[in-house]
Design an enzyme around this catalytic site. Sequence first.
Site, PDB file in Angstrom:
ATOM      1  N   LYS A 184      61.541  35.264  55.606  1.00 59.14           N
ATOM      2  CA  LYS A 184      62.073  34.431  54.542  1.00 59.14           C
ATOM      3  C   LYS A 184      61.406  33.200  54.965  1.00 59.14           C
ATOM      4  O   LYS A 184      61.240  32.456  53.815  1.00 59.14           O
ATOM      5  CB  LYS A 184      63.587  34.286  55.256  1.00 59.14           C
ATOM      6  CG  LYS A 184      64.210  33.215  54.346  1.00 59.14           C
ATOM      7  CD  LYS A 184      65.678  32.987  54.577  1.00 59.14           C
ATOM      8  CE  LYS A 184      65.964  32.197  56.056  1.00 59.14           C
ATOM      9  NZ  LYS A 184      65.780  30.874  55.556  1.00 59.14           N
ATOM     10  N   ASN A 185      61.307  32.491  55.926  1.00 63.78           N
ATOM     11  CA  ASN A 185      60.925  31.372  56.118  1.00 63.78           C
ATOM     12  C   ASN A 185      59.385  30.796  55.639  1.00 63.78           C
ATOM     13  O   ASN A 185      58.943  29.922  55.491  1.00 63.78           O
ATOM     14  CB  ASN A 185      61.227  30.736  57.356  1.00 63.78           C
ATOM     15  CG  ASN A 185      62.579  30.572  57.530  1.00 63.78           C
ATOM     16  OD1 ASN A 185      63.408  30.450  56.545  1.00 63.78           O
ATOM     17  ND2 ASN A 185      63.074  30.254  58.903  1.00 63.78           N
ATOM     18  N   CYS A 221      74.542  21.218  55.000  1.00 63.07           N
ATOM     19  CA  CYS A 221      74.330  22.424  55.567  1.00 63.07           C
ATOM     20  C   CYS A 221      75.171  22.565  56.966  1.00 63.07           C
ATOM     21  O   CYS A 221      75.397  21.600  57.390  1.00 63.07           O
ATOM     22  CB  CYS A 221      72.860  22.779  56.122  1.00 63.07           C
ATOM     23  SG  CYS A 221      72.431  24.082  56.792  1.00 63.07           S
ATOM     24  N   ARG A 246      70.437  17.154  58.399  1.00 64.48           N
ATOM     25  CA  ARG A 246      69.373  17.523  57.984  1.00 64.48           C
ATOM     26  C   ARG A 246      68.614  16.718  56.879  1.00 64.48           C
ATOM     27  O   ARG A 246      68.355  16.973  55.746  1.00 64.48           O
ATOM     28  CB  ARG A 246      69.349  19.119  57.561  1.00 64.48           C
ATOM     29  CG  ARG A 246      69.981  20.094  58.709  1.00 64.48           C
ATOM     30  CD  ARG A 246      70.074  21.631  57.967  1.00 64.48           C
ATOM     31  NE  ARG A 246      68.636  21.939  58.350  1.00 64.48           N
ATOM     32  CZ  ARG A 246      68.638  23.110  57.684  1.00 64.48           C
ATOM     33  NH1 ARG A 246      69.544  24.005  57.049  1.00 64.48           N
ATOM     34  NH2 ARG A 246      67.247  23.970  58.003  1.00 64.48           N
ATOM     35  N   ASP A 296      66.874  29.419  65.464  1.00 66.94           N
ATOM     36  CA  ASP A 296      67.197  30.509  64.524  1.00 66.94           C
ATOM     37  C   ASP A 296      67.559  32.051  65.164  1.00 66.94           C
ATOM     38  O   ASP A 296      68.267  32.637  64.723  1.00 66.94           O
ATOM     39  CB  ASP A 296      66.056  31.086  63.579  1.00 66.94           C
ATOM     40  CG  ASP A 296      65.816  29.713  62.561  1.00 66.94           C
ATOM     41  OD1 ASP A 296      64.966  29.482  61.668  1.00 66.94           O
ATOM     42  OD2 ASP A 296      66.829  28.688  62.491  1.00 66.94           O
ATOM     43  N   ARG A 341      71.346  36.109  52.313  1.00 70.24           N
ATOM     44  CA  ARG A 341      70.421  35.069  51.835  1.00 70.24           C
ATOM     45  C   ARG A 341      69.244  35.366  52.574  1.00 70.24           C
ATOM     46  O   ARG A 341      67.956  35.065  51.930  1.00 70.24           O
ATOM     47  CB  ARG A 341      70.798  33.837  52.286  1.00 70.24           C
ATOM     48  CG  ARG A 341      71.389  32.605  51.270  1.00 70.24           C
ATOM     49  CD  ARG A 341      71.523  31.403  52.061  1.00 70.24           C
ATOM     50  NE  ARG A 341      70.171  30.935  52.577  1.00 70.24           N
ATOM     51  CZ  ARG A 341      69.846  30.153  53.498  1.00 70.24           C
ATOM     52  NH1 ARG A 341      70.922  29.646  54.017  1.00 70.24           N
ATOM     53  NH2 ARG A 341      68.519  29.840  53.765  1.00 70.24           N
TER      54      ARG A 341
HETATM   55  C1  EPZ Z   1      63.255  25.338  58.928  1.00 69.91           C
HETATM   56  O1  EPZ Z   1      64.215  24.161  58.540  1.00 69.91           O
HETATM   57  C2  EPZ Z   1      63.793  26.620  58.673  1.00 69.91           C
HETATM   58  N1  EPZ Z   1      64.223  27.107  57.227  1.00 69.91           N
HETATM   59  C3  EPZ Z   1      65.291  26.711  59.554  1.00 69.91           C
HETATM   60  O2  EPZ Z   1      65.505  27.998  59.340  1.00 69.91           O
HETATM   61  C4  EPZ Z   1      64.897  26.519  61.106  1.00 69.91           C
HETATM   62  O3  EPZ Z   1      66.159  26.406  61.722  1.00 69.91           O
HETATM   63  C5  EPZ Z   1      64.136  24.986  61.216  1.00 69.91           C
HETATM   64  O4  EPZ Z   1      63.068  25.048  60.307  1.00 69.91           O
HETATM   65  C6  EPZ Z   1      63.912  24.827  62.544  1.00 69.91           C
HETATM   66  O5  EPZ Z   1      62.934  25.756  62.927  1.00 69.91           O
HETATM   67  C7  EPZ Z   1      63.123  26.898  56.426  1.00 69.91           C
HETATM   68  O6  EPZ Z   1      62.084  27.289  57.036  1.00 69.91           O
HETATM   69  C8  EPZ Z   1      63.444  27.538  54.965  1.00 69.91           C
HETATM   70  P1  EPZ Z   1      63.064  21.353  60.425  1.00 69.91           P
HETATM   71  P2  EPZ Z   1      63.898  22.782  58.183  1.00 69.91           P
HETATM   72  O7  EPZ Z   1      62.637  20.217  59.390  1.00 69.91           O
HETATM   73  O8  EPZ Z   1      62.455  22.847  57.792  1.00 69.91           O
HETATM   74  C9  EPZ Z   1      64.864  16.926  61.852  1.00 69.91           C
HETATM   75  C10 EPZ Z   1      67.056  29.892  59.308  1.00 69.91           C
HETATM   76  O9  EPZ Z   1      68.275  30.087  59.781  1.00 69.91           O
HETATM   77  N2  EPZ Z   1      64.149  16.669  60.682  1.00 69.91           N
HETATM   78  O10 EPZ Z   1      62.187  21.750  61.447  1.00 69.91           O
HETATM   79  O11 EPZ Z   1      64.990  21.900  57.388  1.00 69.91           O
HETATM   80  C11 EPZ Z   1      66.202  17.748  61.617  1.00 69.91           C
HETATM   81  O12 EPZ Z   1      67.282  17.087  61.374  1.00 69.91           O
HETATM   82  C12 EPZ Z   1      67.048  28.242  58.797  1.00 69.91           C
HETATM   83  O13 EPZ Z   1      66.280  30.563  58.609  1.00 69.91           O
HETATM   84  C13 EPZ Z   1      64.324  15.206  60.431  1.00 69.91           C
HETATM   85  O14 EPZ Z   1      64.773  14.250  61.238  1.00 69.91           O
HETATM   86  O15 EPZ Z   1      63.904  22.213  59.652  1.00 69.91           O
HETATM   87  C14 EPZ Z   1      66.057  18.902  62.642  1.00 69.91           C
HETATM   88  O16 EPZ Z   1      66.751  18.357  63.612  1.00 69.91           O
HETATM   89  C15 EPZ Z   1      68.037  27.565  59.363  1.00 69.91           C
HETATM   90  N3  EPZ Z   1      63.470  14.627  59.361  1.00 69.91           N
HETATM   91  C16 EPZ Z   1      64.569  19.014  63.083  1.00 69.91           C
HETATM   92  O17 EPZ Z   1      63.971  17.836  62.470  1.00 69.91           O
HETATM   93  C17 EPZ Z   1      63.264  15.444  58.464  1.00 69.91           C
HETATM   94  O18 EPZ Z   1      62.577  14.858  57.357  1.00 69.91           O
HETATM   95  C18 EPZ Z   1      63.964  20.211  62.611  1.00 69.91           C
HETATM   96  O19 EPZ Z   1      64.179  20.483  61.417  1.00 69.91           O
HETATM   97  C19 EPZ Z   1      63.052  16.615  58.701  1.00 69.91           C
HETATM   98  C20 EPZ Z   1      63.685  17.445  59.758  1.00 69.91           C
END
Ligand code: EPZ
Length: 436
Positions: free
Chosen positions: A25-26, A120, A125, A308, A400
């Site tokens: 998915k991701n 979310c 996020r 995840d 989803r």
């Molecule tokens: C991706 O989300 C995945 N989603 C999430 O999977 C997964 O939990 C996450 O990466 C971590 O591996 C998809 O790939 C569609 P991040 P994403 O940006 O990109 C902070 C699932 O269950 N951050 O790596 O949104 C954020 O707050 C889903 O499949 C900032 O501060 O995650 C978080 O604490 C849930 N500023 C950390 O980084 C930003 O601009 C990691 O977030 C972006 C992120």
Amino acid sequence: MKPAEQFVINGGRPLRGSVAISGAKNAVVALLPAVILADEPCTIENVPDIRDVTISLQILSELGAIIVKRSEGTYEIDATQIKDCCVPYDLARKMRASYYFMGALLGRFGQARVSMPGGCPLGDRPIDQHLKAFRKLGAACRVDRGMVDITSAGLKGDRIFFDVVTVGATMNAILAAVKAEGTTIIENAAKEPHIVDLASFLNSMGADIRGAGTDTIKIRGVQYLRSTSYSVIPDQIEAGTYMVAAAATKGDVTLTNVIPKHLESIISVMEKIGVGVEQFDDSVRVYYDKPLVKTSIKTRPHPGFPTDMQPQISALLCLADGTSMIMEGVSEQRFQYVDELRRMGADIQVDGKVAVIEGTGTLSGAPVKACDLRAGAALMIAGLAATGITYIEDIYHIERGYADMEGKLRALGADIHKEPIDPSGDEVRSNRSICG
Ligand code: EPZ
């Protein structure tokens, strides 16, 4: 409007047999927007049949792409005629990953207008790092009535250093930079397998991306991206979910169509908990070997134990005797599912980003609700292991990100079915909680 449905699971049956893991998915939620950058039609295979894919295809179609489903899981997409740079709000708000259309549209047209990603249950996020990347490449970004408006007079490569390791911003930076003028260096990049998959997909079209999977990614901008036929990698988290379900039900399951290297951190934790694991070229066998051992785990960015997988492993540790500890090292809040597990007899105390699990060895069926995708998966695992019947509502979260989870589990011997929820569900639900 189709009535809401719930999964009904009669637990306590060991899962046995083999299950084929679907496309990730991701990865696919980034590969589909990436097609916008191609100057010729592309074919993508091993696309999972999940709601996030349906929404991504709808957005591409709304933008003007021509999409032909060649066979199950195989789509030919011609995005060369797209003129529109605005992703409709009513579609974008349904899926957080719609933010990948920002990078793809910006990379192709030098502009994009996409809604801010929805809220979310995983806590705050933000997308500040995504916007930081776009600005470093020369774009102007502003938020206007819930939409992110991105414009540029042409993107120029630059050095982008991420303040936090972020999957989404790393993917978006790649999408925006791949056709920018000059060279882009991304530092403190995320290293997940789906990032490597996006880079491999774009490189198969003629992009010049090196270092994906490490914390430094170098991208030399190119003018033209040709046609390609590409297969999505298997889903590391779906695989981990079925590994945990096999162990939780004291079963013996072989997962096929996996890349064992992507599962290293999950396998390591499962073996620490006392679960039997055998690895083969493109499959993994997971079997209940002995009483589960209490364990402490911290989630980390790849190659650490994936966030995840955190709810699913928590459900498993409820079945291990003794005190286990889970530290959430990535998401802001990811323990909302604990209240639902408590309804099934779990003894879990949460303090900020730490959960302490007093394993009781058993769980009991109950009516519960999925609050997000992986929380729903954890409740499925708990229901499969529990004595008695579990009713899981809000299963759209699960659908989803998991292709045909009900069918795959039933083929492994689970007693599970889906049924509409009685509109007067409240008193029925409360009766169930009294009657067990
Ligand atoms: C991706 O989300 C995945 N989603 C999430 O999977 C997964 O939990 C996450 O990466 C971590 O591996 C998809 O790939 C569609 P991040 P994403 O940006 O990109 C902070 C699932 O269950 N951050 O790596 O949104 C954020 O707050 C889903 O499949 C900032 O501060 O995650 C978080 O604490 C849930 N500023 C950390 O980084 C930003 O601009 C990691 O977030 C972006 C992120």
